[in-house]
Write a protein that holds these residues in place. Structure first.
Motif, mmCIF file in Angstrom:
data_model
loop_
_atom_site.group_PDB
_atom_site.id
_atom_site.type_symbol
_atom_site.label_atom_id
_atom_site.label_comp_id
_atom_site.label_asym_id
_atom_site.label_seq_id
_atom_site.Cartn_x
_atom_site.Cartn_y
_atom_site.Cartn_z
ATOM 1 N N VAL A 84 0.857 -1.172 0.000
ATOM 2 C CA VAL A 84 0.000 0.000 0.000
ATOM 3 C C VAL A 84 0.904 1.236 0.000
ATOM 4 O O VAL A 84 1.679 1.438 0.931
ATOM 5 C CB VAL A 84 -0.907 0.024 1.244
ATOM 6 N N VAL A 85 0.810 2.051 -1.043
ATOM 7 C CA VAL A 85 1.618 3.274 -1.091
ATOM 8 C C VAL A 85 0.751 4.523 -1.046
ATOM 9 O O VAL A 85 1.248 5.630 -1.020
ATOM 10 C CB VAL A 85 2.507 3.305 -2.353
ATOM 11 N N GLY A 86 -0.533 4.360 -1.030
ATOM 12 C CA GLY A 86 -1.444 5.479 -0.903
ATOM 13 C C GLY A 86 -2.744 4.956 -0.335
ATOM 14 O O GLY A 86 -3.289 3.969 -0.814
ATOM 15 N N SER A 87 -3.232 5.579 0.719
ATOM 16 C CA SER A 87 -4.425 5.066 1.370
ATOM 17 C C SER A 87 -5.100 6.183 2.144
ATOM 18 O O SER A 87 -4.441 7.127 2.621
ATOM 19 C CB SER A 87 -4.066 3.917 2.317
ATOM 20 N N SER A 88 -6.405 6.102 2.298
ATOM 21 C CA SER A 88 -7.120 7.041 3.152
ATOM 22 C C SER A 88 -6.811 6.776 4.626
ATOM 23 O O SER A 88 -7.042 7.616 5.487
ATOM 24 C CB SER A 88 -8.627 6.931 2.910
ATOM 25 N N ASP A 89 -6.256 5.582 4.908
ATOM 26 C CA ASP A 89 -5.845 5.231 6.254
ATOM 27 C C ASP A 89 -4.328 5.380 6.340
ATOM 28 O O ASP A 89 -3.576 4.514 5.902
ATOM 29 C CB ASP A 89 -6.272 3.793 6.573
ATOM 30 N N LEU A 137 -1.748 2.591 7.484
ATOM 31 C CA LEU A 137 -1.302 1.491 6.625
ATOM 32 C C LEU A 137 0.022 1.821 5.973
ATOM 33 O O LEU A 137 0.899 0.967 5.826
ATOM 34 C CB LEU A 137 -2.359 1.196 5.550
ATOM 35 N N VAL A 138 0.197 3.072 5.569
ATOM 36 C CA VAL A 138 1.443 3.483 4.944
ATOM 37 C C VAL A 138 2.549 3.592 5.985
ATOM 38 O O VAL A 138 3.689 3.208 5.752
ATOM 39 C CB VAL A 138 1.256 4.822 4.204
ATOM 40 N N GLU A 139 2.206 4.095 7.171
ATOM 41 C CA GLU A 139 3.200 4.247 8.217
ATOM 42 C C GLU A 139 3.799 2.902 8.626
ATOM 43 O O GLU A 139 4.972 2.800 8.965
ATOM 44 C CB GLU A 139 2.562 4.927 9.437
ATOM 45 N N SER A 175 -0.858 -3.761 5.406
ATOM 46 C CA SER A 175 -0.183 -2.838 4.489
ATOM 47 C C SER A 175 0.111 -3.457 3.130
ATOM 48 O O SER A 175 0.816 -2.865 2.325
ATOM 49 C CB SER A 175 1.128 -2.364 5.116
ATOM 50 N N GLY A 176 -0.399 -4.654 2.891
ATOM 51 C CA GLY A 176 -0.178 -5.300 1.601
ATOM 52 C C GLY A 176 -0.075 -6.805 1.745
ATOM 53 O O GLY A 176 -0.543 -7.386 2.736
ATOM 54 N N TRP A 177 0.583 -7.427 0.782
ATOM 55 C CA TRP A 177 0.699 -8.882 0.749
ATOM 56 C C TRP A 177 2.093 -9.287 0.272
ATOM 57 O O TRP A 177 2.837 -8.459 -0.260
ATOM 58 C CB TRP A 177 -0.365 -9.497 -0.161
ATOM 59 N N PHE A 178 2.432 -10.563 0.460
ATOM 60 C CA PHE A 178 3.703 -11.071 -0.075
ATOM 61 C C PHE A 178 3.578 -12.552 -0.401
ATOM 62 O O PHE A 178 2.774 -13.272 0.191
ATOM 63 C CB PHE A 178 4.865 -10.819 0.885
ATOM 64 N N LYS A 187 7.925 -4.968 7.433
ATOM 65 C CA LYS A 187 7.712 -5.986 8.450
ATOM 66 C C LYS A 187 6.594 -6.924 8.005
ATOM 67 O O LYS A 187 5.458 -6.509 7.828
ATOM 68 C CB LYS A 187 7.364 -5.326 9.781
ATOM 69 N N ASN A 188 6.913 -8.192 7.841
ATOM 70 C CA ASN A 188 5.944 -9.122 7.293
ATOM 71 C C ASN A 188 4.700 -9.282 8.155
ATOM 72 O O ASN A 188 3.654 -9.691 7.674
ATOM 73 C CB ASN A 188 6.596 -10.491 7.065
ATOM 74 N N LYS A 189 4.786 -8.956 9.441
ATOM 75 C CA LYS A 189 3.604 -9.067 10.296
ATOM 76 C C LYS A 189 2.519 -8.083 9.860
ATOM 77 O O LYS A 189 1.346 -8.252 10.223
ATOM 78 C CB LYS A 189 3.980 -8.827 11.751
#
Length: 236
Positions: A21-26, A29-31, A86-89, A41-43
């Motif tokens: 996530v590189v842009g979000s209303s929250d 998530l970016v922080e 914040s995303g997936w891997f 951090k994978n968590k």
């Protein structure tokens, strides 16, 4: 991933495909991506898994069967599992076979250590298309056309296996699926016996060149339609 120098041929570490996530209303998530000042951090990410692989099958004229490329599938997203993430891997080269069901854990093996991505991903509708290469363990020069690779497609926003058909290697529109633990999955990846380059899409065909000089064409089902006509309006 990198594939430039002699040392890269011997690099067998597990490399990872990230969707961040590189842009979000929250803003939180970016922080989370920059916690402790560096790295991801994978968590804070949801892991998706390569849960199925099947090697290529040669054509058998006696049985009237056609050649089938190597196939791959990924785990599916669960409702709400991206909330607060914040995303997936996905760990490339790591086959995480469901032990009995996805809920009961995975049995992990490493059929393709050193699998990596060296080119940019591309959006195709909702899908994110990524290309990987697997160095030949017997290779002696990264400039030679040895090795193999995959072209894969996942849901760009969740990292999940395609929720609808994308790859149709048979070209017959029969919604090709693989059965894993009694559950059907659409195809999430097509394997090649030589490293593929980023594909081009022309209508319902995915075209790619391979490092060994050959080309390949795979039928895809994208649901995307291009412009079919053009009209120019002139104000006189």
């Amino acid at each position: 991933g990198r594939y430039l120098a002699q040392d890269d041929l011997d690099d067998k570490q597990i490399q990872t495909w990230y969707g961040l996530v590189v842009g979000s209303s929250d803003a939180s998530l970016v922080e989370k991506l920059g916690t402790q000042g560096h790295g991801v951090k994978n968590k804070n990410l949801v892991q998706r898994h390569i849960i199925y692989e099947k090697g290529a099958q040669a054509a058998d004229p006696a049985k009237g069967t056609k050649a089938v490329p190597a196939l791959r599938a990924f785990s599916l997203a669960k409702p709400g599992d991206m909330n607060g993430k914040s995303g997936w891997f996905i760990n490339l080269g790591q086959l995480d076979t469901p032990s009995a069901s996805e809920a009961s854990g995975y049995t992990t093996s490493y059929p393709h250590p050193g699998e990596r991505m060296t080119t940019i991903n591309e959006f195709h509708g909702r899908f994110l298309v990524g290309v990987s290469r697997i160095p030949d363990p017997e290779g002696s020069n990264p400039c030679h056309s040895s090795g193999s690779g995959w072209i894969m497609a996942v849901d760009a926003f969740t990292g999940s296996n395609p929720p609808s058909e994308f790859f149709d290697p048979g070209g017959h529109g029969k919604h090709e699926k693989v059965n894993i633990g009694g559950k059907d999955y659409y195809l999430g990846g097509i394997g090649f016996d030589s490293p593929p380059n980023n594909p081009l899409f022309a209508g319902d065909q995915m075209l790619t060149s391979l490092d060994n000089g050959r080309t390949a064409s795979i039928h895809v089902v994208t649901g995307m339609n291009g412009r079919v006509s053009w009209r120019e309006l002139m104000n006189e």
